[in-house]
Design a protein around this motif. Sequence first.
Motif, PDB file in Angstrom:
ATOM      1  N   SER A 291      13.406  36.068  33.302  1.00 16.28           N
ATOM      2  CA  SER A 291      12.776  37.130  34.090  1.00 16.28           C
ATOM      3  C   SER A 291      11.604  37.692  33.304  1.00 16.28           C
ATOM      4  O   SER A 291      11.492  37.476  32.091  1.00 16.28           O
ATOM      5  CB  SER A 291      13.779  38.239  34.417  1.00 16.28           C
ATOM      6  N   ALA A 292      10.722  38.396  34.005  1.00 23.96           N
ATOM      7  CA  ALA A 292       9.553  38.984  33.346  1.00 23.96           C
ATOM      8  C   ALA A 292       9.066  40.172  34.160  1.00 23.96           C
ATOM      9  O   ALA A 292       9.337  40.278  35.361  1.00 23.96           O
ATOM     10  CB  ALA A 292       8.442  37.943  33.206  1.00 23.96           C
ATOM     11  N   LEU A 293       8.345  41.069  33.493  1.00 27.98           N
ATOM     12  CA  LEU A 293       7.789  42.236  34.175  1.00 27.98           C
ATOM     13  C   LEU A 293       6.556  41.833  34.991  1.00 27.98           C
ATOM     14  O   LEU A 293       5.705  41.077  34.513  1.00 27.98           O
ATOM     15  CB  LEU A 293       7.390  43.307  33.166  1.00 27.98           C
ATOM     16  N   VAL A 294       6.487  42.348  36.214  1.00 27.35           N
ATOM     17  CA  VAL A 294       5.326  42.127  37.079  1.00 27.35           C
ATOM     18  C   VAL A 294       4.745  43.494  37.440  1.00 27.35           C
ATOM     19  O   VAL A 294       5.464  44.371  37.933  1.00 27.35           O
ATOM     20  CB  VAL A 294       5.707  41.349  38.358  1.00 27.35           C
ATOM     21  N   PHE A 295       3.451  43.663  37.203  1.00 27.53           N
ATOM     22  CA  PHE A 295       2.780  44.932  37.496  1.00 27.53           C
ATOM     23  C   PHE A 295       2.617  45.094  39.011  1.00 27.53           C
ATOM     24  O   PHE A 295       2.070  44.225  39.688  1.00 27.53           O
ATOM     25  CB  PHE A 295       1.418  44.975  36.813  1.00 27.53           C
ATOM     26  N   ILE A 296       3.098  46.229  39.554  1.00 35.49           N
ATOM     27  CA  ILE A 296       2.943  46.508  40.995  1.00 35.49           C
ATOM     28  C   ILE A 296       2.300  47.886  41.229  1.00 35.49           C
ATOM     29  O   ILE A 296       2.273  48.382  42.351  1.00 35.49           O
ATOM     30  CB  ILE A 296       4.296  46.438  41.735  1.00 35.49           C
ATOM     31  N   GLY A 297       1.782  48.484  40.159  1.00 38.77           N
ATOM     32  CA  GLY A 297       1.195  49.824  40.265  1.00 38.77           C
ATOM     33  C   GLY A 297       0.036  49.902  41.236  1.00 38.77           C
ATOM     34  O   GLY A 297      -0.147  50.918  41.921  1.00 38.77           O
ATOM     35  N   ASP A 298      -0.766  48.819  41.341  1.00 47.06           N
ATOM     36  CA  ASP A 298      -1.900  48.823  42.258  1.00 47.06           C
ATOM     37  C   ASP A 298      -1.451  48.932  43.708  1.00 47.06           C
ATOM     38  O   ASP A 298      -1.998  49.701  44.503  1.00 47.06           O
ATOM     39  CB  ASP A 298      -2.773  47.578  42.057  1.00 47.06           C
ATOM     40  N   VAL A 299      -0.399  48.177  44.058  1.00 44.56           N
ATOM     41  CA  VAL A 299       0.135  48.226  45.426  1.00 44.56           C
ATOM     42  C   VAL A 299       0.866  49.545  45.675  1.00 44.56           C
ATOM     43  O   VAL A 299       0.717  50.164  46.735  1.00 44.56           O
ATOM     44  CB  VAL A 299       1.092  47.037  45.667  1.00 44.56           C
ATOM     45  N   ALA A 300       1.634  49.987  44.679  1.00 43.82           N
ATOM     46  CA  ALA A 300       2.395  51.238  44.815  1.00 43.82           C
ATOM     47  C   ALA A 300       1.475  52.445  44.957  1.00 43.82           C
ATOM     48  O   ALA A 300       1.767  53.384  45.720  1.00 43.82           O
ATOM     49  CB  ALA A 300       3.309  51.417  43.603  1.00 43.82           C
ATOM     50  N   GLU A 301       0.342  52.427  44.263  1.00 40.99           N
ATOM     51  CA  GLU A 301      -0.600  53.548  44.341  1.00 40.99           C
ATOM     52  C   GLU A 301      -1.197  53.657  45.743  1.00 40.99           C
ATOM     53  O   GLU A 301      -1.340  54.757  46.282  1.00 40.99           O
ATOM     54  CB  GLU A 301      -1.718  53.362  43.322  1.00 40.99           C
ATOM     55  N   ILE A 302      -1.538  52.528  46.343  1.00 44.42           N
ATOM     56  CA  ILE A 302      -2.073  52.548  47.713  1.00 44.42           C
ATOM     57  C   ILE A 302      -1.030  53.127  48.665  1.00 44.42           C
ATOM     58  O   ILE A 302      -1.340  53.977  49.505  1.00 44.42           O
ATOM     59  CB  ILE A 302      -2.490  51.126  48.152  1.00 44.42           C
ATOM     60  N   ALA A 303       0.221  52.670  48.535  1.00 43.71           N
ATOM     61  CA  ALA A 303       1.294  53.165  49.399  1.00 43.71           C
ATOM     62  C   ALA A 303       1.479  54.675  49.236  1.00 43.71           C
ATOM     63  O   ALA A 303       1.699  55.398  50.221  1.00 43.71           O
ATOM     64  CB  ALA A 303       2.591  52.439  49.074  1.00 43.71           C
TER      65      ALA A 303
END
Length: 290
Positions: free
Chosen positions: A67-79
């Motif tokens: 497993s590995a970390l995946v950055f989702i801050g860009d999508v979460a910020e829009i939401a």
Amino acid sequence: MAAQKKVSSRRRVRNSFNQRRKLCQRGLKWRKKKAKKQDEYLALKAPESVSKKSVMVAHPDTASHDSALVFIGDVAEIAYLVKVNKVYGCDAGQDAAKFFVEGIRESDSTQTVSDSLLGQAVAQLKITALKSANRYDSLIQLSTSLFDRLEEQVSTMLLAQKVRAVHEEIALIGALEKMKVLAFTVQDISHAEAMEYHKVLNLLVKSPRLQEVRNVAAQQCDQMIEKLQAYSKQKSTRFEELSNRFYQAASNPLEKNQNPPEVVETFSSISASFKATDAKLETCKKKLKY
């Protein structure tokens, strides 16, 4: 005696007129303060817990245990920003716009305010009434821009003729999932923006003084729908073709298939989301009356 009564009567009329004018002027200042509430909401930024968010994504091969970390801050910020606009910004904007409209109509009917002051009120109304719709539009642009970058990234990874490392495979899966979320986000925001224009257009009916603002709202709405329908049609067709292509590749025993099974499902889901966006905007066009 009669002359004194006439003077007294004219003075009362003048005093009453001046009083109404002062009330209207104070009302304009108060309405501007009301509009600032909307600005406060629109100035809100996503907290770092949202904008810097990453999640742990497991490799699809359960035997791998990687497993590995995946950055989702860009999508979460829009939401996050979409939610702020939906829950707070739109209501505050509509509330302020209603007060501007009432004040302008009252001033028009009583003719107690100068054209200059009324012009200021109409100009402020144009900004206030369209601000939440414009915010939605900027969030759509952010979403589609991010989607296009991810699409390019995923295409490069899928077309590369090499065996991917585990971390690359996880990055691919993360990017695919973000694209799927963004496709639905575009659908959600575009419908919300169209409905915001619908509210604005309904608010500005039956008033010649407000026709200029109404025309601007109608023009912006038309442009948004036309642009997004073209984008959605293009993406829906493209991802339907990609889904079919990768499905055939996965079904061909003679072809070396290095791509995870999520590819076909995700591309199909993305195509369906954009197709639904196009259909919803077409329905909105029929509902909107200019």
